[in-house]
Design a protein around this motif. Structure first.
Motif, PDB file in Angstrom:
ATOM      1  N   PHE A  36      13.120  32.379 -45.855  1.00  0.00           N
ATOM      2  CA  PHE A  36      12.112  31.590 -45.129  1.00  0.00           C
ATOM      3  C   PHE A  36      12.761  30.757 -44.021  1.00  0.00           C
ATOM      4  O   PHE A  36      12.131  30.429 -43.030  1.00  0.00           O
ATOM      5  N   TYR A  37      14.025  30.368 -44.240  1.00  0.00           N
ATOM      6  CA  TYR A  37      14.575  29.228 -43.512  1.00  0.00           C
ATOM      7  C   TYR A  37      15.431  29.567 -42.294  1.00  0.00           C
ATOM      8  O   TYR A  37      16.600  29.217 -42.248  1.00  0.00           O
ATOM      9  N   ARG A  40      12.680  28.157 -37.210  1.00  0.00           N
ATOM     10  CA  ARG A  40      11.227  27.955 -37.255  1.00  0.00           C
ATOM     11  C   ARG A  40      10.761  27.675 -38.690  1.00  0.00           C
ATOM     12  O   ARG A  40       9.911  26.807 -38.923  1.00  0.00           O
ATOM     13  N   GLY A  41      11.340  28.392 -39.642  1.00  0.00           N
ATOM     14  CA  GLY A  41      10.979  28.195 -41.047  1.00  0.00           C
ATOM     15  C   GLY A  41      11.334  26.794 -41.527  1.00  0.00           C
ATOM     16  O   GLY A  41      10.584  26.183 -42.290  1.00  0.00           O
ATOM     17  N   SER A  42      12.491  26.280 -41.074  1.00  0.00           N
ATOM     18  CA  SER A  42      12.896  24.924 -41.469  1.00  0.00           C
ATOM     19  C   SER A  42      11.948  23.893 -40.885  1.00  0.00           C
ATOM     20  O   SER A  42      11.597  22.910 -41.543  1.00  0.00           O
ATOM     21  N   LEU A  44       8.771  24.479 -40.121  1.00  0.00           N
ATOM     22  CA  LEU A  44       7.515  24.613 -40.874  1.00  0.00           C
ATOM     23  C   LEU A  44       7.634  23.942 -42.241  1.00  0.00           C
ATOM     24  O   LEU A  44       6.702  23.288 -42.708  1.00  0.00           O
ATOM     25  N   PHE A  45       8.799  24.082 -42.888  1.00  0.00           N
ATOM     26  CA  PHE A  45       8.954  23.417 -44.190  1.00  0.00           C
ATOM     27  C   PHE A  45       8.887  21.898 -44.047  1.00  0.00           C
ATOM     28  O   PHE A  45       8.226  21.227 -44.843  1.00  0.00           O
ATOM     29  N   ILE A  48       5.423  21.030 -43.939  1.00  0.00           N
ATOM     30  CA  ILE A  48       4.823  21.102 -45.285  1.00  0.00           C
ATOM     31  C   ILE A  48       5.048  19.792 -46.033  1.00  0.00           C
ATOM     32  O   ILE A  48       4.139  19.265 -46.684  1.00  0.00           O
ATOM     33  N   THR A 212       1.430  26.369 -44.882  1.00  0.00           N
ATOM     34  CA  THR A 212       2.144  27.156 -45.888  1.00  0.00           C
ATOM     35  C   THR A 212       1.970  28.656 -45.624  1.00  0.00           C
ATOM     36  O   THR A 212       2.907  29.439 -45.808  1.00  0.00           O
ATOM     37  N   PHE A 215       4.338  29.481 -42.911  1.00  0.00           N
ATOM     38  CA  PHE A 215       5.692  29.450 -43.488  1.00  0.00           C
ATOM     39  C   PHE A 215       5.963  30.757 -44.250  1.00  0.00           C
ATOM     40  O   PHE A 215       7.020  31.376 -44.091  1.00  0.00           O
ATOM     41  N   ASN A 216       4.985  31.191 -45.031  1.00  0.00           N
ATOM     42  CA  ASN A 216       5.129  32.417 -45.815  1.00  0.00           C
ATOM     43  C   ASN A 216       5.288  33.625 -44.877  1.00  0.00           C
ATOM     44  O   ASN A 216       6.245  34.395 -44.986  1.00  0.00           O
ATOM     45  N   ASN A 218       6.321  33.661 -41.954  1.00  0.00           N
ATOM     46  CA  ASN A 218       7.525  33.562 -41.131  1.00  0.00           C
ATOM     47  C   ASN A 218       8.658  34.435 -41.669  1.00  0.00           C
ATOM     48  O   ASN A 218       9.514  34.888 -40.918  1.00  0.00           O
TER      49      ASN A 218
END
Ligand code: AVJ
Length: 320
Positions: A36-37, A40-42, A44-45, A48, A212, A215-216, A218
């Motif tokens: 995920f990370y 962009r994922g970081s 988005l987290f 969250i 979320t 994020f998923n 991503n």
């Protein structure tokens, strides 16, 4: 040449190719949540963690603010070893308590991302003069890669309920590895999300704004970028649900139509309509389940602190 005979891009990490190939060949397709990370994922987290539905981060921060100023002086912690250091925002609460106690000597953040670690290390060296910051690059699922000469007593912290991402055997292997690095006065500090009203848990993974879900999805963009795959992220729906028998949230990406995805070096992967990829488990705990996990790793549960609503626990383990 048929697409399935192409090779993985030269930049692709061979471990990632192997994990993705194995995960997508399983009857229940599965991908490791560490993917995920990317940047962009970081981001988005982080988003969250600020959502009204996602109580975990706020509950844990409040627990750290309340308990670290008492725990740290009682233990005399001179080193903080942090597994999966993240943005180090919570680490500051622990480091502040160490500084107040006059024992902020060594900080060892462990993370997979070397670039990210370098940034965190430089910032903390500026903020805490006198603190030695020695980052360690490691995938904690595989190794800890600790520097030698930790100042004892050390506090090993594993926050955010990230332990919940590991299936029980892998969680035991991880805690056993931590236990193996601990000396008699050292302690293990862990954040654990607790079993509770299913609606509260499910809402935390199905937020109204769809962060979320983004994020998923991503993870598919990460695979496209890293492996030259051709996933259409819009052809997958976010689904997160609680599994009461295994006490965990499962996050899936569900194919909204039949499709074939090409992954160079891995091959063509077929999806039936409604078929899913499991992208994450997030296990939820109670006292017996944490005590059992600790016992299997050679740790004893020494302290258990929760918020007033009993949503989240800050747990301390000592070597047996
Ligand atoms: C960072 C692994 C603890 O499981 O709650 C947040 C990740 N996934 N929303 C969690 C996550 C979906 C999070 N952990």
């Amino acid at each position: 040449m048929p697409k399935t005979l192409t090779t993985a891009p030269a930049r692709a990490n061979p471990q990632m190719v192997a994990e993705v190939a194995a995960g997508l060949a399983a009857p229940q397709k599965e991908l490791p949540p560490k993917y995920f990370y990317d940047h962009r994922g970081s981001v988005l987290f982080e988003e969250i963690t600020r959502l009204p539905e996602y109580y975990l981060t706020r509950a844990e921060r409040a627990l750290l603010q309340r308990w670290m100023p008492r725990l740290v002086p009682a233990l005399g912690s001179r080193s903080l070893v942090e597994l999966g250091a993240g943005s180090a925002e919570k680490s500051r609460i622990i480091l502040d308590a160490m500084r107040a106690a006059g024992t902020a000597e060594l900080y060892v953040p462990i993370d997979v991302s070397a670039a990210f670690l370098r940034e965190t290390a430089e910032r903390l060296r500026r903020e805490y003069p006198g603190l030695t910051v020695t980052p360690a690059v490691a995938d904690i699922a595989e190794e800890l890669n600790l520097p030698r000469g930790l100042h004892s007593p050390a506090l090993f912290a594993f926050l955010g309920s990230t332990i919940g991402n590991f299936y029980p055997p892998a969680a035991i292997r991880l805690l056993t590895r931590v236990r193996g690095a601990m000396r008699p006065g050292d302690r293990f500090l862990m954040g654990a999300d607790l079993r509770k009203d299913v609606a509260v848990i499910e809402a935390a993974y199905n937020d109204a704004r769809g962060v979320t879900a983004a994020f998923n999805r991503n993870m598919l963009r990460v695979l496209n970028h890293e492996l030259d795959a051709d996933f259409d992220p819009d052809a997958f729906e976010h689904r997160a649900f609680y599994e009461p028998e295994s006490h965990r949230i499962e996050m899936h990406l569900v194919a909204s139509r039949a499709q074939v995805v090409d992954l160079p070096g891995i091959g063509a992967v077929r999806f039936a309509p409604g078929e899913s990829i499991r992208t994450e488990i997030s296990s939820k705990y109670d006292v017996p389940s944490v005590a059992a996990l600790f016992a299997a790793a050679g740790l004893k549960l020494e302290s258990w602190k929760t918020d007033p609503e009993h949503r989240f626990a800050l747990v301390v383990g000592a070597p047996v």
